[in-house]
Scaffold this active site. Structure first.
Site, PDB file in Angstrom:
ATOM      1  CB  THR B 146      -0.951   0.009   1.210  1.00 27.59           C
ATOM      2  OG1 THR B 146      -0.201  -0.147   2.413  1.00 27.59           O
ATOM      3  CG2 THR B 146      -1.965  -1.106   1.098  1.00 27.59           C
ATOM      4  CE  LYS B 168       0.302  -3.414   3.263  1.00 25.72           C
ATOM      5  NZ  LYS B 168      -0.490  -2.581   4.257  1.00 25.72           N
ATOM      6  CB  THR B 179      -1.519  -2.095   8.661  1.00 23.53           C
ATOM      7  OG1 THR B 179      -2.212  -1.278   9.558  1.00 23.53           O
ATOM      8  CG2 THR B 179      -2.329  -2.189   7.374  1.00 23.53           C
ATOM      9  CG  ASN B 378       0.109   7.943   9.093  1.00 22.72           C
ATOM     10  OD1 ASN B 378      -0.499   7.003   8.607  1.00 22.72           O
ATOM     11  ND2 ASN B 378       1.397   7.893   9.400  1.00 22.72           N
ATOM     12  CB  SER B 383      -5.464   3.832   6.576  1.00 18.64           C
ATOM     13  OG  SER B 383      -5.280   4.180   7.927  1.00 18.64           O
TER      14      SER B 383
END
Lengths: 383, 383
Positions: B146, B168, B179, B378, B383
């Site tokens: 991502t 990932k 994540t 962020n 997300s």
């Protein structure tokens, strides 16, 4: 309008040369009585600073005659030598006021791990004593700030009595207090028990529920000094409510001035099985960097609220949780709710309401967003 | 060199149109056997995503024939409908492979709180099945990233056998996983117990000790697939050590690519009374935004290390703690040690050693610094 608003108090703030900028950095607050009742709450950090160790002992008899505060140096992690410096500072002021060393509290804030320049401290104390005045409260408030952009004071006016307060702190604001020095004065006549109980209750619902950056300081101190100069003995509940109002007022000023912040965030957790559960959930959200970055980006990212809550053991069913941002319910029953586009996060004030549907208790936690300026200030400022 | 390095595996990665950039976003890994032994570790977040719920059930019988992974959407907080989407995805792949639905695991990563575009997912699965190949491992690794800047793969070459892995994750890296999607393959013949025990032990000392930003994701999944195609049954200890090496290798790649980071920080807590105490201390430091900002500013701020540790209940005497930055003991016995100017924090690698002088146990926690770019990524990436 500050710590010298209540009768019986004098204060001063001077530039002792501790700050390289030459700005005021040393304050003295004196309680001329007739009472010298006092209560205090300190950091629970195990690496508490020398002035905290000193002041905790000084207030053990519920009596303080004066407080000396300095910015420009925390006197933390300085061992026995640092403790000696706090004792010497207290002794120096006590001698000039003609009181016992243990009736003087000491508060310090600034860089951890460096000795204070004692010659400057002692000269500063001399100068402050000369300048003590019933109008000196604002000077004192100005002398205790560090990265704060302005001094913080508050006053509560009762019927024939008042409470005054000053605070500093702009980072390291976290549960169980912060890099925060607070002095609150009142001309009420309080018993030691009244003072202690009211201060504990008030800090619990105010300073202890701020979490700006999750970091707990070594120097946090909240002192309450009561002179009794009004001759009034208060109703305990009325006084506690007024004191809590002052603490909340000062607390929100700290949050509003938190390093680099662009949003003040109120996290209100409702319908919890217990107040503890509500607090645990609120604090987990306030501690999430991802959530705080999203708010900085004006992004009502409810997924980051849920993922923070999901790490706690609080009683709730994930499939029943609702989350609202500024009144828009973006998550309903743990799933996608109303459209994110309905939320306007451009104002500084932001309110997130989390409904646990698990009971009838609630709690509020306050925090800030995480911004470029927070990183800049804390990468450049050594504390 | 990836998940298709061990014999018995085919993989593919395709662009299904889930990412607005048109980059690859859907991967399939198939275990052609002869064994289909599997083990898995998932996020402990209570708001776990639909694919986690599905895959936890699928792997309950210690058997997986294939995994389908997508980036571009986490399918988290999507309720029963989202769970239906994961089931449909698994069913679609299972049908084409001629296997049972419950032998197919599903992993998703991306934005929380949005349904997946199932038409694109299913078309993508069709395309991936056509493209399955013994050389498809790198394509699969590329399709699951991502905000990662590059694909992460690792290989361990044994004597006649191998382990391959892909991962990932570039944010939300936190204790108890992140994540993070990880698929590890081996051509060893493992019992279900061997697979489970080795994976649990390996994640405990690797992924579970990364704390990039303290945030735990809803989608973390680590899958281990064993084909038995080498015909070799390993010594359990030897295999566990090799698996741990792969997990550490992938973990460090994740940390090295963590969103916006400029330093990889190793926090080594030594001479603790217990491993738990060492971990508690290490994690408290890794969670301190002030400490992480200081490292970004190349400031060896040992005061922020102590103030973090001071919030824990780990067994140590504050007056006995030593703290070193890159080999220079800045804090000795809880007080000022060597000169900060001796520390060079300009390299990306930074090691902080905390000596508790309280026992003989130790632990290592890894984290990153807190930077402008972390905030930017962020604040801008939802997300």
């Amino acid at each position: 309008m500050s710590v010298t608003t209540p009768r019986g108090f004098r204060a001063a703030g001077v530039a002792a040369g501790l700050k390289s900028t030459g700005k005021p950095d040393l304050a003295v607050v004196v309680n001329d009585g007739p009472d010298q009742t006092a209560a205090a709450v300190f950091t629970s950090n195990r690496f508490c600073a020398a002035p905290v160790i000193w002041s905790r002992r000084a207030v053990a008899d519920h009596r303080l005659h004066a407080v000396v505060l300095n910015s420009g140096g925390a006197n933390a992690c300085t061992g026995e030598a640092g403790l000696g410096d706090s004792a010497e500072t207290a002794h120096h002021l006590a001698e000039q006021l003609g009181v016992d060393d243990h009736d003087v509290a000491v508060c310090s804030t600034g860089l951890i791990g460096e000795r204070l320049p004692m010659d400057k401290i002692l000269t500063g104390v001399d100068e402050a004593v000369v300048g003590l005045s019933g109008e000196g409260g604002m000077d004192a408030a100005n002398a205790i700030i560090t990265t704060d952009t302005h001094a913080k004071t508050a006053v509560f006016q009762g019927d024939g009595w008042s409470i005054g307060g000053m605070a500093k702190g702009a980072g390291m604001l976290a549960p169980q207090l912060a890099t925060m020095l607070v002095v609150i004065t009142t001309d009420l006549s309080l018993t030691a028990d009244q003072a202690r109980a009211a201060l504990t209750a008030s800090t619990e619902v105010s300073f202890n529920r701020l979490d700006s950056d999750g970091c707990m300081s070594t120097n946090d101190s909240v002192l309450l000094l009561a002179s009794g100069a009004s001759g009034i003995t208060p109703d305990t509940d009325e006084f506690t409510a007024a004191l809590a109002e002052i603490c909340l007022n000062l607390g929100h000023q700290l949050l509003g001035d938190a390093e680099g912040s662009s949003h003040d965030i109120t996290i209100h957790v409702v319908n919890a099985a217990s107040e503890r559960d509500a607090l645990v959930v609120g604090r987990s959200i306030a501690a999430s960097n991802l959530f705080k970055c999203a708010i900085f980006g004006n992004d009502p990212n409810w997924g980051r609220v849920l993922s923070s809550m999901g790490t706690t053991d609080a009683g709730f069913e994930p499939s029943r949780v609702d989350v609202s941002f500024n009144g828009v319910m973006l998550c309903r029953g743990g799933e996608i709710g109303d459209d994110r586009a309905l939320v306007d996060l451009s104002p500084r004030e932001c309110t997130v309401v989390v409904d646990l549907h698990a009971g009838s208790e609630q709690a509020i936690v306050w925090t800030n967003d995480l911004t470029y300026d927070y990183v800049r200030e804390n990468a450049e400022y050594s504390s």
